[in-house]
Design an enzyme around this catalytic site. Structure first.
Site, PDB file in Angstrom:
ATOM      1  N   LYS A  34      -1.344  -6.544  -8.002  1.00 29.35           N
ATOM      2  CA  LYS A  34      -1.561  -7.771  -7.236  1.00 29.35           C
ATOM      3  C   LYS A  34      -2.998  -8.288  -7.440  1.00 29.35           C
ATOM      4  O   LYS A  34      -3.235  -9.462  -7.620  1.00 29.35           O
ATOM      5  CB  LYS A  34      -1.265  -7.455  -5.768  1.00 29.35           C
ATOM      6  N   ASP A  35      -3.976  -7.353  -7.405  1.00 32.46           N
ATOM      7  CA  ASP A  35      -5.376  -7.709  -7.675  1.00 32.46           C
ATOM      8  C   ASP A  35      -5.651  -7.369  -9.136  1.00 32.46           C
ATOM      9  O   ASP A  35      -6.275  -6.363  -9.450  1.00 32.46           O
ATOM     10  CB  ASP A  35      -6.296  -6.938  -6.733  1.00 32.46           C
TER      11      ASP A  35
ATOM     12  N   HIS B 200       0.838  -1.212   0.000  1.00 34.86           N
ATOM     13  CA  HIS B 200       0.000   0.000   0.000  1.00 34.86           C
ATOM     14  C   HIS B 200       0.874   1.265   0.000  1.00 34.86           C
ATOM     15  O   HIS B 200       0.567   2.232  -0.689  1.00 34.86           O
ATOM     16  CB  HIS B 200      -0.879   0.044   1.262  1.00 34.86           C
TER      17      HIS B 200
ATOM     18  N   SER C 294      -2.623  -8.105   2.974  1.00 36.82           N
ATOM     19  CA  SER C 294      -3.062  -8.015   4.375  1.00 36.82           C
ATOM     20  C   SER C 294      -3.412  -9.407   4.892  1.00 36.82           C
ATOM     21  O   SER C 294      -3.331  -9.678   6.082  1.00 36.82           O
ATOM     22  CB  SER C 294      -4.277  -7.097   4.490  1.00 36.82           C
ATOM     23  N   ARG C 295      -3.800 -10.288   3.986  1.00 38.53           N
ATOM     24  CA  ARG C 295      -4.224 -11.637   4.402  1.00 38.53           C
ATOM     25  C   ARG C 295      -3.041 -12.539   4.758  1.00 38.53           C
ATOM     26  O   ARG C 295      -3.244 -13.583   5.376  1.00 38.53           O
ATOM     27  CB  ARG C 295      -5.073 -12.287   3.304  1.00 38.53           C
TER      28      ARG C 295
HETATM   29  O1  PAF Z   1      -8.216  -3.786  -3.114  1.00 39.77           O
HETATM   30  C1  PAF Z   1      -8.848  -3.394  -2.102  1.00 39.77           C
HETATM   31  O2  PAF Z   1      -8.285  -3.162  -1.019  1.00 39.77           O
HETATM   32  C2  PAF Z   1     -10.347  -3.200  -2.189  1.00 39.77           C
HETATM   33  O3  PAF Z   1     -10.932  -4.149  -3.004  1.00 39.77           O
HETATM   34  C3  PAF Z   1     -10.759  -1.771  -2.604  1.00 39.77           C
HETATM   35  C4  PAF Z   1     -10.297  -1.464  -4.030  1.00 39.77           C
HETATM   36  C5  PAF Z   1     -10.169  -0.759  -1.647  1.00 39.77           C
HETATM   37  C6  PAF Z   1     -12.287  -1.621  -2.592  1.00 39.77           C
HETATM   38  O4  PAF Z   1     -12.802  -1.847  -1.323  1.00 39.77           O
END
Ligand code: PAF
Length: 276
Positions: free
Chosen positions: A147-148, A34, A184-185
């Site tokens: 990552k996502d 982050h 975070s997981r």
């Molecule tokens: O990736 C995330 O942390 C969440 O899916 C997001 C984009 C903040 C939406 O809640």
């Protein structure tokens, strides 16, 4: 900052100075991944807003919403080390006022049989909250991590389709020294699971190398799936997809290719992806 009138006043002041605004949407439990997004935001815009909102609508009832780490004070103190002009941390009641009855239901990259096949509620929850965050903050850019990867494609499409006037900027995945993607997981992993976890990235990298060297995609992925299962994971998917559309791909010339994986170690579900 927790309430919309205060947010609007601050944003109006910045806009009156013609400052550009970057938004970094998060659910808190901040880690170095982050922080890298926040740093990128600070290089691209005059003002950086970090939103911290643990969004209940993107979790299914059996998922980890209740256990998800809530450490707002620690998150805010981490942000003091990087340029952050505003932390937007609305309550659930502010985001979803009593009687809230609207949902954004994304299609296209949100319906390709990856995360959507295993978490059917997920992308409408993400799209709804991201649309709200974009409308609340009206940022010039918003930074999302690779990552996502599927989420990145979904929010890029969302911003374009709804004329939200926010450019989605992607940032590379940050990894531990052993290759595990920061998440975070990861905090849920037991010592033993943590030892097995880097296998995901190792397999992804091996598959990417083999495919780049001309290996047949289906066979390379079959071997990769076996290696992941052999390390003790319950595999949800390991797939080769078109890097832009996320459509299935069976030959290298159909590329650019992105390899995407999701697998569970005990109760923890991990996802990762790499370019070929
Ligand atoms: O990736 C995330 O942390 C969440 O899916 C997001 C984009 C903040 C939406 O809640």
């Amino acid at each position: 900052m927790h309430n919309l009138p205060a947010l609007n006043r601050t944003l109006a002041l910045w806009r009156s100075h013609r400052d550009t605004i970057a938004l970094v949407p998060t659910m808190g439990a901040l880690h170095a991944g982050h922080i890298s997004l926040v740093k990128l935001a600070g290089r691209r815009a005059d003002r950086v807003v970090v939103s911290i909102f643990l969004n209940p609508t993107q979790f299914a009832p059996h998922e980890d919403f209740t256990n998800y780490p809530r450490i707002l004070r620690r998150d805010i103190s981490q942000l003091t080390a990087v340029k952050t002009d505003l932390v937007w941390s609305p309550s659930v009641e502010t985001m979803y006022r009593s009687g809230f009855a609207t949902r954004v239901v994304p299609e296209g990259p949100a319906m390709v049989g990856l995360e959507d096949a295993f978490r059917p509620h997920f992308f409408s929850g993400v799209a709804t909250v991201v649309a709200k965050l974009f409308i609340q903050c009206r940022p010039d850019i918003a930074v999302f991590g690779e990552k996502d990867y599927q989420q990145l494609k979904v929010v890029t499409q969302l911003a374009r389709d709804l004329d939200l006037n926010t450019r989605v900027v992607s940032a590379p995945t940050i990894r531990e020294r052993d290759g595990l993607a920061l998440s975070s997981r990861n905090a849920y992993l037991s010592t033993q699971e943590r030892t097995a976890a880097p296998v995901l990235y190792r397999v992804l990298s091996d598959c990417a190398r083999s495919i780049a060297a001309g290996g047949p995609i289906n066979r390379v992925l079959e071997d990769g799936r076996a290696a992941i299962a052999g390390a003790g994971f319950a595999l949800d998917y390991l797939e080769a997809r078109h890097a832009d559309t996320l459509a299935p791909i069976s030959a290298r010339r159909e590329g650019p290719i992105r390899l995407l994986v999701a697998a569970r170690l005990g109760k923890t579900r991990l996802i990762d992806n790499v370019a070929v």
